[in-house]
Enzyme design. Sequence first.
Site, PDB file in Angstrom:
ATOM      1  N   ASP A  55     -21.273   8.238  37.574  1.00 45.89           N
ATOM      2  CA  ASP A  55     -20.832   9.218  38.569  1.00 45.89           C
ATOM      3  C   ASP A  55     -19.319   9.348  38.442  1.00 45.89           C
ATOM      4  O   ASP A  55     -18.653   8.473  37.889  1.00 45.89           O
ATOM      5  CB  ASP A  55     -21.213   8.741  39.979  1.00 45.89           C
ATOM      6  CG  ASP A  55     -21.259   9.877  41.003  1.00 45.89           C
ATOM      7  OD1 ASP A  55     -22.364  10.301  41.360  1.00 45.89           O
ATOM      8  OD2 ASP A  55     -20.176  10.321  41.424  1.00 45.89           O
ATOM      9  N   TYR A 109     -24.273  28.875  40.418  1.00 48.81           N
ATOM     10  CA  TYR A 109     -25.221  27.769  40.481  1.00 48.81           C
ATOM     11  C   TYR A 109     -26.583  28.175  39.908  1.00 48.81           C
ATOM     12  O   TYR A 109     -27.180  27.441  39.107  1.00 48.81           O
ATOM     13  CB  TYR A 109     -25.371  27.302  41.929  1.00 48.81           C
ATOM     14  CG  TYR A 109     -26.235  26.080  42.107  1.00 48.81           C
ATOM     15  CD1 TYR A 109     -25.741  24.816  41.813  1.00 48.81           C
ATOM     16  CD2 TYR A 109     -27.531  26.187  42.591  1.00 48.81           C
ATOM     17  CE1 TYR A 109     -26.528  23.683  41.983  1.00 48.81           C
ATOM     18  CE2 TYR A 109     -28.328  25.067  42.769  1.00 48.81           C
ATOM     19  CZ  TYR A 109     -27.816  23.816  42.469  1.00 48.81           C
ATOM     20  OH  TYR A 109     -28.618  22.700  42.635  1.00 48.81           O
TER      21      TYR A 109
END
Length: 248
Positions: free
Chosen positions: A36, A158
């Site tokens: 991450d 997106y």
Amino acid sequence: MSFFHKLAFVTGGGSGIGRATAKILAREGASVVVADKNTDNILDTLKSIPKHADQEHLGVEIEVSELNSVKDCLKKVLDKYRQPPTIIVNSAGITRDNFLLKLSEQDFDEVLDVNLKGTFLVIQTFANSILAHNLPCASIINIASIVGKYGNLGQANYCASKAGVELLTKTAAKELGKMNIRVNCILPGMISTPMLEAVPDKVKEKFTKMIAMCRFGKPEEVGEVIAFLASEKSSYINGASIEVTGGF
């Protein structure tokens, strides 16, 4: 499902679907690499996932849109485990929502870079390593989205990125299948993740009415499907897109 002695790599593992998936894969016996860009979130995930005697988890910071960062992550994994993971989950993703006529070029590029290019870079980098180490089989699971299939107001960037992830998945499946690397993707619907918290309540209410089960999904409900695709129970599933939407 049992993933004992298997190594899993989960991008976006610091929160949401990625964290839930890391927990589930660890529960089933895999050693998990939590990747991450947020180091605090990585540590929180590592604290929350099960650890048995024969499991060794690892946290690595990653910027999936940058090739050098992806390669650096692979190097850290190889240094620790001496082989690449055979379960790879591409869950890292961002939103930069705005209506099409107001959407900035920067916001368009950032979403495409993380969601689509990032998925490509991880697939390419880690699949090459799997082949170089002559591992017998592997499973790659990408996170697309149901809005990549139908579109959504205010999410041109997106939706385009997630549509790209789905077709990238199908192409990778055709190219890598002969090498025993399966590639599949999940199309989640409205899932209760940190990403959803930014959505206005009125919009959430509208979407709830469009879901047959009349509720949003839980990250764990997506993670269980990911675990199935990572397992040998799905050994003949390749190039598939599985909707996890509650009947959207």
